[in-house]
Motif scaffolding. Structure first.
Motif, PDB file in Angstrom:
ATOM      1  N   UNK A  90       0.809  -1.219   0.000  1.00  0.00           N
ATOM      2  CA  UNK A  90       0.000   0.000   0.000  1.00  0.00           C
ATOM      3  C   UNK A  90       0.842   1.269   0.000  1.00  0.00           C
ATOM      4  N   UNK A  91       2.097   1.193   0.393  1.00  0.00           N
ATOM      5  CA  UNK A  91       2.949   2.386   0.435  1.00  0.00           C
ATOM      6  C   UNK A  91       3.568   2.715  -0.919  1.00  0.00           C
ATOM      7  N   UNK A  92       3.332   1.881  -1.934  1.00  0.00           N
ATOM      8  CA  UNK A  92       4.020   2.054  -3.211  1.00  0.00           C
ATOM      9  C   UNK A  92       3.679   3.372  -3.889  1.00  0.00           C
ATOM     10  N   UNK A  93       2.484   3.906  -3.642  1.00  0.00           N
ATOM     11  CA  UNK A  93       2.102   5.155  -4.289  1.00  0.00           C
ATOM     12  C   UNK A  93       2.976   6.315  -3.825  1.00  0.00           C
ATOM     13  N   UNK A  94       3.173   6.431  -2.496  1.00  0.00           N
ATOM     14  CA  UNK A  94       4.022   7.503  -1.977  1.00  0.00           C
ATOM     15  C   UNK A  94       5.476   7.282  -2.366  1.00  0.00           C
ATOM     16  N   UNK A  95       5.906   6.014  -2.403  1.00  0.00           N
ATOM     17  CA  UNK A  95       7.265   5.723  -2.852  1.00  0.00           C
ATOM     18  C   UNK A  95       7.439   6.151  -4.308  1.00  0.00           C
TER      19      UNK A  95
END
Length: 440
Positions: free
Chosen positions: A216-221
């Protein structure tokens, strides 16, 4: 406890004085210097220019100009969010909860009575509504989990969302300089980035990256990666960030309870965002002010979300019971890092005095002051991973129900769409609130 009007007035005055103390001191010193210079004669006594040699005058003029030019060359470019678009599934992809429960009753080859009872109980507690969506292949009895169905789902999400973004921004696809795509579970060959480049005929010199397995953190990454790439590209460059997830590839077909939770919470979704290093014609909607990423290195954090097989060889996502605890620790670490960057001086001072008081008392009788983040942040976008995740973040930051409501409504309306959940929530949180260049 509610504050009286006089207490609220004193707190407002305290914040104004403390937050602007540096400006007040600077103005006072400048005024004093001007008054002294006017009293003693500025040109004759303070700076006798006629006594300086021409070379000194030239250096005095050139050195500030050179320093200012060096600053402009080495400073990092601001990154702006031009616009974004979220995937809008067709109405025939909707999964009403009653239909979902009935559908599970027909999946006897995959689910036993115990699993159906557990899933039914989890659905009732999930916080999801009747508007969430699944890809069409999961409506079959039995469901179809083939590669072609997953590829069709990916094309549907990617291309419809990017088409909507290009239509909103009126940007020619050939203007894209950077492409960053993320999807955790489905990683075909050619990759997502290759699929997009081939579909929209993006130019051959584009910098493209496909991230996988980052959850789920891939977008901010991806936003952070696009920001770094925009720093080394020419002015007025564009970066396309695409976030998607494949739900048709992670439907667990076994009987292990904790591996059924992703089936309950995750739904089909995607988003595309257009970033730029130029505030061109005031079209940008947001300016990226800070981006903070923390990595938790404990063993429990490493194993809290894993793709794994059960004893029967069925593949699925395993969600550990430590997930909420790990999320809370990661949140505290992140808040500790980003708080000095965003909090006003008044809140920093109160936190410092609280720490000093605890040291002096040498005990835990004095509670540690939790900064009021509502002073610095207007909109909170909590990842809608589930009701327990939202509750944990709300309690940690001491947020009101109105601050957490957008996250709960996003979960209710769309479900957990993994990395695209943030953009879906931003769309509903900030609707109708668009200053010229707000700092988010």
């Amino acid at each position: 406890m509610a504050l009286s009007p006089s207490q609220r007035l004193l707190r407002s005055l305290y914040q104004i004085v403390v937050n602007n103390v540096l400006v007040t001191i600077a103005v006072s010193l400048t005024t004093a210097v001007i008054l002294v210079a006017a009293q003693f004669g500025f040109s004759e006594h303070i700076f006798p220019l006629h006594a300086l040699r021409p070379i000194y005058l030239l250096l005095t003029a050139l050195l500030p100009a050179a320093a200012f030019t060096l600053y402009l060359v080495n400073r990092s470019h601001d990154v702006y969010l031009v616009d974004y678009a979220c995937f809008k599934p067709n109405i025939n992809c909707r999964v009403p909860l009653a239909a979902f429960k009935e559908h599970m009753m027909h999946l006897r080859p995959f689910l036993d009575d115990r699993s159906v009872h557990f899933l039914t109980r989890m659905i009732d507690r999930s916080g999801l509504g009747d508007e969430t969506s699944f890809p069409p292949c999961l409506f079959y009895i039995p469901p179809s989990f083939g590669f072609s169905q997953a590829h069709a789902e990916a094309e549907l999400i990617l291309f419809s969302t990017i088409d909507d973004l290009f239509r909103k921004t009126c940007i020619n696809p050939s203007s894209i300089d950077v492409l960053v795509v993320n999807c955790t579970l489905f990683t075909p060959t050619p990759s997502y980035s290759d699929m997009i480049i081939n579909r929209y005929k993006l130019r051959s010199g584009i910098r493209s990256v496909h991230l996988s397995g980052m959850g789920c953190s891939a977008s901010l990454i991806s936003v952070g990666l696009a920001k770094n790439l925009l720093q080394i590209t020419p002015h007025a460059s564009y970066a396309l960030v695409v976030s998607a997830e494949s739900t048709s590839t992670h439907i667990y077909q076994g009987r292990k309870r904790e591996m059924h939770l992703p089936t309950v919470l995750f739904r089909m979704g995607g988003a595309a965002a257009l970033l730029s290093n130029s505030r061109k014609n005031n079209k940008a909607r947001f300016r990226l002010k800070h981006l903070q990423r923390m990595i938790t290195t404990s063993e429990s954090a490493y194993r809290c979300v894993m793709m794994d097989e059960d004893d029967e060889g069925n593949l699925g996502a395993h969600l550990s019971k430590d997930l909420i605890t790990v999320s809370g620790e990661a949140l505290r670490t992140s808040i500790t890092s980003i708080a000095p960057l965003i909090l006003p001086l008044s809140e920093k001072l109160r936190f410092l005095l609280s720490c000093i008081s605890r040291k002096v008392v040498n005990g835990k009788e004095v509670p540690l002051y939790v900064p009021n983040f509502c002073v610095a942040i207007e909109h909170f976008c909590i990842h809608p991973g589930g009701p327990a995740v939202i509750d944990a973040v709300q309690d940690s930051l001491r947020l009101s129900g109105s601050h957490a409501e957008p996250s709960r409504m996003t979960l209710h309306r769309f479900g957990n769409t993994s990395s695209s959940s943030l953009w879906v929530q931003v769309q509903h949180r900030c609707v109708g609130v668009y200053p010229t260049i707000p700092q988010c």
